[in-house]
Design an enzyme around this catalytic site. Sequence first.
Site, PDB file in Angstrom:
ATOM      1  N   HIS A 155       0.820  -1.227   0.000  1.00  0.00           N
ATOM      2  CA  HIS A 155       0.000   0.000   0.000  1.00  0.00           C
ATOM      3  C   HIS A 155       0.849   1.270   0.000  1.00  0.00           C
ATOM      4  O   HIS A 155       0.337   2.354  -0.259  1.00  0.00           O
ATOM      5  CB  HIS A 155      -0.933  -0.007   1.219  1.00  0.00           C
ATOM      6  CG  HIS A 155      -2.046  -1.010   1.101  1.00  0.00           C
ATOM      7  ND1 HIS A 155      -3.331  -0.658   0.811  1.00  0.00           N
ATOM      8  CD2 HIS A 155      -2.038  -2.364   1.190  1.00  0.00           C
ATOM      9  CE1 HIS A 155      -4.089  -1.740   0.746  1.00  0.00           C
ATOM     10  NE2 HIS A 155      -3.321  -2.796   0.982  1.00  0.00           N
ATOM     11  N   ASP A 364       3.537   9.434  -0.259  1.00  0.00           N
ATOM     12  CA  ASP A 364       2.352   8.629   0.044  1.00  0.00           C
ATOM     13  C   ASP A 364       2.162   7.617  -1.077  1.00  0.00           C
ATOM     14  O   ASP A 364       2.310   7.974  -2.253  1.00  0.00           O
ATOM     15  CB  ASP A 364       1.114   9.549   0.105  1.00  0.00           C
ATOM     16  CG  ASP A 364       0.099   9.089   1.148  1.00  0.00           C
ATOM     17  OD1 ASP A 364       0.072   7.886   1.453  1.00  0.00           O
ATOM     18  OD2 ASP A 364      -0.656   9.936   1.647  1.00  0.00           O
TER      19      ASP A 364
END
Length: 460
Positions: A155, A364
């Site tokens: 992720h 991110d």
Amino acid sequence: MSRLVAVSNRVAAPIAGKSAGGLAVGVLAALRERGGVWFGWSGKTTARDPGDPKLKRSGAIEFATIDINDRDCDRYYNGFSNDTLWPLLHYMLGFFRYSRAEYEAYRRVNELFAQKLKPLLRADDLIWVHDYHLFLLGSALRRMNVAQPIGFFLHVPFPSFNVLRTLPGYEHLLSALASYDVVGFQTEGDLESFQDCLKQAEIGGEVHGDGRVTAFGRTFRAGAFPIGIDVDECQTVAVANFESRDIRRLAHSLRGRKFIVGVDRLDYSKGLELRFRAYEALLERYPTALGNVVFLQIAPPTRTGVRAYDSIREDLERAAGNINGRFAEIDWVPIRYLNRGYPRERLMSILRLADVGVVTPIRDGMNLVAKEYVASQDPDDPGILVLSTLCGAARELDAAVLVNPYDRQTVADGLQSAIAMPVAERRERYLTMIDVLKRNDIHHWCRRFTDTLQDAASGR
Ligand code: ADQ
């Protein structure tokens, strides 16, 4: 259809009023669609043998949880996962710390997951392992002769080789990844970094043109599978709660001022202090913003107990206090900073109310809030997203106002251009972005990954 068994560090049964992280939002949506098992840590520790997993069914999903041994838990979770891997994978070596004992605990917890998961497995299961806490799980399962297809999805970002090799024994992580049938990343950039690591002379891997790679004696698939959101759910929830008392109170308190919102876990990778300083630059550079703009930042604490996280909260409170002290007037406070989680329904309506969504992480993997902000907007009068170029979402949402989060002047200018943007341009950008989000929503993401896994395993 095969049963899906999702495995992640924590299992997050949906609890009304509780915030879920990005991984939980994705895994839950995947399991809701086709049913299956979600296996992971209960969040509790034990001094004894953790025993059999505790099973609990909710609709089509069976939640299976185990406790972790006292002596390993802190070293596995706060230590190797969050003080070593998290900063490494986010290119933030200033926070990076390494301890051999923590790595050993991480290895033991991955073994424990394998031991406790194996008895629950059926012959036709598809196993989908999530995230950096469980890099070693696939190889541990293979050593126990688990032959079912196993996929892994990361992720968070995957760093370049020169960053990865900071980690002593990084080869073990790469070789563990070779035990999976499919290894998935958020973006093409992450995939390329991974392929590049495998091609290094000391690893000697090979990248084939068809999505397969060979390394450590195994050939497996590696691909980019950018995670999406449930666009319809997001829109429905945002609209359904828009007239609630809370949202009306919030709207009333704004008194027609422009409303900027940020929603993040309190994490150094989210660039929150830089964002506060960029907002301060907006107030310095654009006198029309004074008294006419309100910035709401919602940031619940996470990973309390991890050294680097304890100081962020104080730093942010200080920055918010500074800025409010400097600019506030008797009837206007420039920053509202809320240090807690919000129920998802309320959050989506808050996003809908905002004229500007500000999402400026310094690194991110994807960032779901950016996608949720766009999806929750009113198509006739949509707000504008100001988005960091350093998150995975920027690849798909290039119709946002893109900014480098390190440059406070640029971010301030980006905020101002979003505030002043005419409705025709806002609609045009919205249509471009919502189209991307609908084409690659969470259901598409889930199907693409599981189909690839099924396919890779049948060709094995
Ligand atoms: P996170 O780092 O947790 O996820 P993000 O992708 O933004 O970050 O997801 C956060 C989720 O939690 C969103 O769905 C958001 O709505 C929710 N949330 C955040 N703050 C909240 C609050 N105050 N109250 C309630 N809900 C809140 C990790 C990676 C990301 C990647 C995701 C999914 O770090 O890069 O996008 O996994 O793969």
